[in-house]
Scaffold this motif. Structure first.
Motif, short mmCIF file in Angstrom:
data_model
loop_
_atom_site.label_atom_id
_atom_site.label_comp_id
_atom_site.label_asym_id
_atom_site.label_seq_id
_atom_site.Cartn_x
_atom_site.Cartn_y
_atom_site.Cartn_z
N SER A 1 2.40 6.76 -13.06
CA SER A 1 2.81 5.36 -12.95
C SER A 1 4.02 5.20 -12.04
O SER A 1 4.10 4.24 -11.26
CB SER A 1 3.09 4.78 -14.34
OG SER A 1 4.25 5.34 -14.90
N LYS B 1 3.99 3.19 -8.40
CA LYS B 1 4.92 2.10 -8.08
C LYS B 1 5.81 2.43 -6.89
O LYS B 1 6.31 1.52 -6.21
CB LYS B 1 5.75 1.76 -9.30
CG LYS B 1 4.94 1.10 -10.40
CD LYS B 1 5.74 0.95 -11.69
CE LYS B 1 4.88 0.35 -12.80
NZ LYS B 1 5.58 0.31 -14.10
N LYS C 1 -7.19 4.29 -14.76
CA LYS C 1 -6.23 4.25 -13.66
C LYS C 1 -6.85 4.78 -12.38
O LYS C 1 -6.70 4.20 -11.29
CB LYS C 1 -4.99 5.07 -14.03
CG LYS C 1 -3.95 4.32 -14.83
CD LYS C 1 -3.25 3.29 -13.96
CE LYS C 1 -2.05 2.67 -14.63
NZ LYS C 1 -1.42 1.65 -13.77
#
Length: 312
Positions: free
Chosen positions: A55, A59, A87
């Motif tokens: 994650s 980002k 994901k």
């Protein structure tokens, strides 16, 4: 009961992960990924850590590295408790699963139960239980009172609270035991039980000691978003309904006119055409449909479709 164990078991690694989380909260995702990488050198088998790493990398714009981290999660946690396969699909690195991992959905809502009502209703403007309740009453009449209402994916009991004056008896089912505990505390249900709508009726848990065709109304508020293929869910609803019963439910509206899609939120969206086809395949048809904003997400309205169906 599926629970996410976020600790690595190594105090040093956990401290570095905590610092990485602080950096991420401040928007420093690349630095957070670098620091968490140091923690993962200490505990390379830490699935939750690899998911967090994915994650942070995502980002930070390091998509290929994020994909590699999510693939590591899938290898370390075959039950896919963290939803890494979703994901990967959302990043174009895997096919869209027809159904999400049950362990992921159960763990997601177990973790979310304590703050569910506040986060969803107060912060995100979630309105599906109330709007679905109004749609049913408009269809059946202001004075309607259903004998048995089966609330699928009942969560903390928001639909039962909205519809309490129009039902003699509520049954509630959810995959998350933590959600069921919250629903039980509200005292609205005659019966509560764990069930998995992604499984066919014989294995779903909805009919253990309870007959088919027992429901005057089956409700599923904000449930189909956690299923891509609706076949099993609709088969369960059809098995629950008596001949004159109603099936009220919501979906997020897909951008495409047909089929379903997985969104970046890791929720599924469905087209009205797809919903109608799966209903028809299970001996039901739409008698009422409405389009509305169902919640906010990152400041943007999420458009949903509300349906009432019955047996053909």
């Amino acid at each position: 009961m599926a629970k996410r164990n976020l600790s690595s078991g190594d105090p040093t690694a956990d401290r570095r992960a905590d610092y990485a989380a602080m950096l991420a909260e401040g928007g420093e995702h690349a630095a957070a990924a670098e620091l968490l990488g140091q923690a993962l050198e200490l505990v390379p088998g830490w699935a939750a850590g690899w998911f967090l790493q994915g994650s942070y990398l995502e980002k930070a714009g390091a998509q290929e590295d994020a994909i590699a981290a999510y693939r590591k999660v899938v290898a370390l946690a075959p039950d896919d408790l963290f939803g890494a396969s979703l994901k990967l699909a959302s990043l174009g690195a895997g096919s869209v699963p027809a159904l999400p991992p049950s362990a992921y959905v159960e763990g997601l809502f177990d973790d979310y139960a304590d703050r569910f009502d506040t986060a969803l209703v107060e912060r995100l403007g979630y309105t599906v239980p109330e709007k679905l309740s109004v749609l049913v009453i408009e269809q059946a009449g202001e004075t309607v009172r259903f004998g048995t209402v089966v609330d699928l994916g009942c969560g903390t009991g928001l639909f039962a609270a909205a519809f309490a004056d129009h039902a003699a008896r509520f049954e509630g089912y959810d995959l998350s035991q933590a959600m069921l505990a919250k629903a039980r505390s509200k005292g609205l249900y005659t019966h509560l039980g764990q069930a998995d709508l992604s499984k066919e009726p014989a294995a779903s848990g909805l009919f253990e000691g309870s007959p088919e065709a027992r429901a005057d109304l089956v409700a599923a508020a904000d449930v189909m978003m956690y299923l891509g293929d609706l076949e099993a869910a609709f088969a369960n609803a059809a098995a629950l309904l008596n001949a004159a019963g109603l099936f009220a439910f919501s979906v997020e509206k897909a951008r495409a006119d047909t089929g379903y899609e997985l969104r970046e939120s890791l929720r599924y969206a469905h087209s009205a055409d797809h919903v109608a086809k799966v209903l028809n395949a299970n001996g039901m048809h739409i008698i009422r449909q409405s389009e509305t904003t169902i919640r906010m997400d990152a400041g943007q309205p999420i458009i949903g479709l509300l349906f009432i169906a019955m047996k053909s």
